[in-house]
Write a protein that holds these residues in place. Sequence first.
Motif, PDB file in Angstrom:
ATOM      1  N   THR A 137      -1.737  43.719  29.154  1.00 46.27           N
ATOM      2  CA  THR A 137      -1.954  45.158  29.333  1.00 46.27           C
ATOM      3  C   THR A 137      -2.997  45.674  28.341  1.00 46.27           C
ATOM      4  O   THR A 137      -3.891  46.437  28.706  1.00 46.27           O
ATOM      5  N   GLU A 138      -2.884  45.243  27.095  1.00 52.78           N
ATOM      6  CA  GLU A 138      -3.856  45.647  26.068  1.00 52.78           C
ATOM      7  C   GLU A 138      -5.267  45.220  26.446  1.00 52.78           C
ATOM      8  O   GLU A 138      -6.224  45.995  26.340  1.00 52.78           O
ATOM      9  N   LEU A 139      -5.429  43.988  26.917  1.00 48.56           N
ATOM     10  CA  LEU A 139      -6.758  43.498  27.304  1.00 48.56           C
ATOM     11  C   LEU A 139      -7.316  44.266  28.500  1.00 48.56           C
ATOM     12  O   LEU A 139      -8.509  44.575  28.547  1.00 48.56           O
ATOM     13  N   LEU A 140      -6.462  44.584  29.466  1.00 50.25           N
ATOM     14  CA  LEU A 140      -6.920  45.352  30.630  1.00 50.25           C
ATOM     15  C   LEU A 140      -7.392  46.741  30.222  1.00 50.25           C
ATOM     16  O   LEU A 140      -8.390  47.250  30.744  1.00 50.25           O
ATOM     17  N   ILE A 141      -6.699  47.353  29.276  1.00 48.32           N
ATOM     18  CA  ILE A 141      -7.127  48.671  28.781  1.00 48.32           C
ATOM     19  C   ILE A 141      -8.452  48.554  28.042  1.00 48.32           C
ATOM     20  O   ILE A 141      -9.362  49.353  28.265  1.00 48.32           O
ATOM     21  N   LEU A 142      -8.578  47.547  27.186  1.00 49.52           N
ATOM     22  CA  LEU A 142      -9.828  47.350  26.443  1.00 49.52           C
ATOM     23  C   LEU A 142     -11.014  47.131  27.378  1.00 49.52           C
ATOM     24  O   LEU A 142     -12.126  47.566  27.084  1.00 49.52           O
ATOM     25  N   CYS A 143     -10.784  46.452  28.491  1.00 43.70           N
ATOM     26  CA  CYS A 143     -11.858  46.192  29.459  1.00 43.70           C
ATOM     27  C   CYS A 143     -12.440  47.485  30.022  1.00 43.70           C
ATOM     28  O   CYS A 143     -13.635  47.563  30.308  1.00 43.70           O
ATOM     29  N   ASP A 144     -11.597  48.490  30.190  1.00 45.07           N
ATOM     30  CA  ASP A 144     -12.019  49.739  30.828  1.00 45.07           C
ATOM     31  C   ASP A 144     -12.563  50.788  29.863  1.00 45.07           C
ATOM     32  O   ASP A 144     -13.193  51.741  30.296  1.00 45.07           O
ATOM     33  N   VAL A 145     -12.319  50.635  28.567  1.00 44.11           N
ATOM     34  CA  VAL A 145     -12.702  51.666  27.596  1.00 44.11           C
ATOM     35  C   VAL A 145     -14.090  51.367  27.029  1.00 44.11           C
ATOM     36  O   VAL A 145     -14.330  50.300  26.476  1.00 44.11           O
ATOM     37  N   LYS A 146     -14.984  52.305  27.182  1.00 48.34           N
ATOM     38  CA  LYS A 146     -16.322  52.228  26.575  1.00 48.34           C
ATOM     39  C   LYS A 146     -16.590  53.570  25.905  1.00 48.34           C
ATOM     40  O   LYS A 146     -16.611  54.611  26.566  1.00 48.34           O
ATOM     41  N   HIS A 147     -16.737  53.562  24.581  1.00 49.72           N
ATOM     42  CA  HIS A 147     -16.938  54.803  23.844  1.00 49.72           C
ATOM     43  C   HIS A 147     -17.687  54.503  22.553  1.00 49.72           C
ATOM     44  O   HIS A 147     -17.464  53.465  21.929  1.00 49.72           O
ATOM     45  N   LEU A 148     -18.557  55.391  22.127  1.00 49.07           N
ATOM     46  CA  LEU A 148     -19.347  55.189  20.916  1.00 49.07           C
ATOM     47  C   LEU A 148     -18.488  55.064  19.659  1.00 49.07           C
ATOM     48  O   LEU A 148     -18.879  54.395  18.704  1.00 49.07           O
ATOM     49  N   ASN A 149     -17.337  55.725  19.631  1.00 48.08           N
ATOM     50  CA  ASN A 149     -16.501  55.735  18.433  1.00 48.08           C
ATOM     51  C   ASN A 149     -15.417  54.666  18.421  1.00 48.08           C
ATOM     52  O   ASN A 149     -14.576  54.661  17.527  1.00 48.08           O
ATOM     53  N   LEU A 150     -15.417  53.774  19.397  1.00 50.29           N
ATOM     54  CA  LEU A 150     -14.426  52.704  19.473  1.00 50.29           C
ATOM     55  C   LEU A 150     -15.128  51.354  19.555  1.00 50.29           C
ATOM     56  O   LEU A 150     -16.262  51.258  20.014  1.00 50.29           O
TER      57      LEU A 150
END
Length: 78
Positions: free
Chosen positions: A44-57
Amino acid sequence: MEFNRKLDNDSAGVYKAIDRGTGLEVAVKKISLTEQPDKEGLITELLILCDVKHLNLVNYVNSYLVRDELWSSVLSVT
């Protein structure tokens, strides 16, 4: 992966590395799957990381299954 140095003292280990395929400097977390009690939570953590793109993360790059370890890489911020 070309590992440069360990970034923490955790038993799992986070390493600074160069992804040979992309040339990107990444941080790689090595996770022992035999010692991971919550494999579903890890997925679940990896699937969330795959979708998140942000300058501050930190941004997810890729994951690799190596023997009994999961290597998860994110863009290095150090």
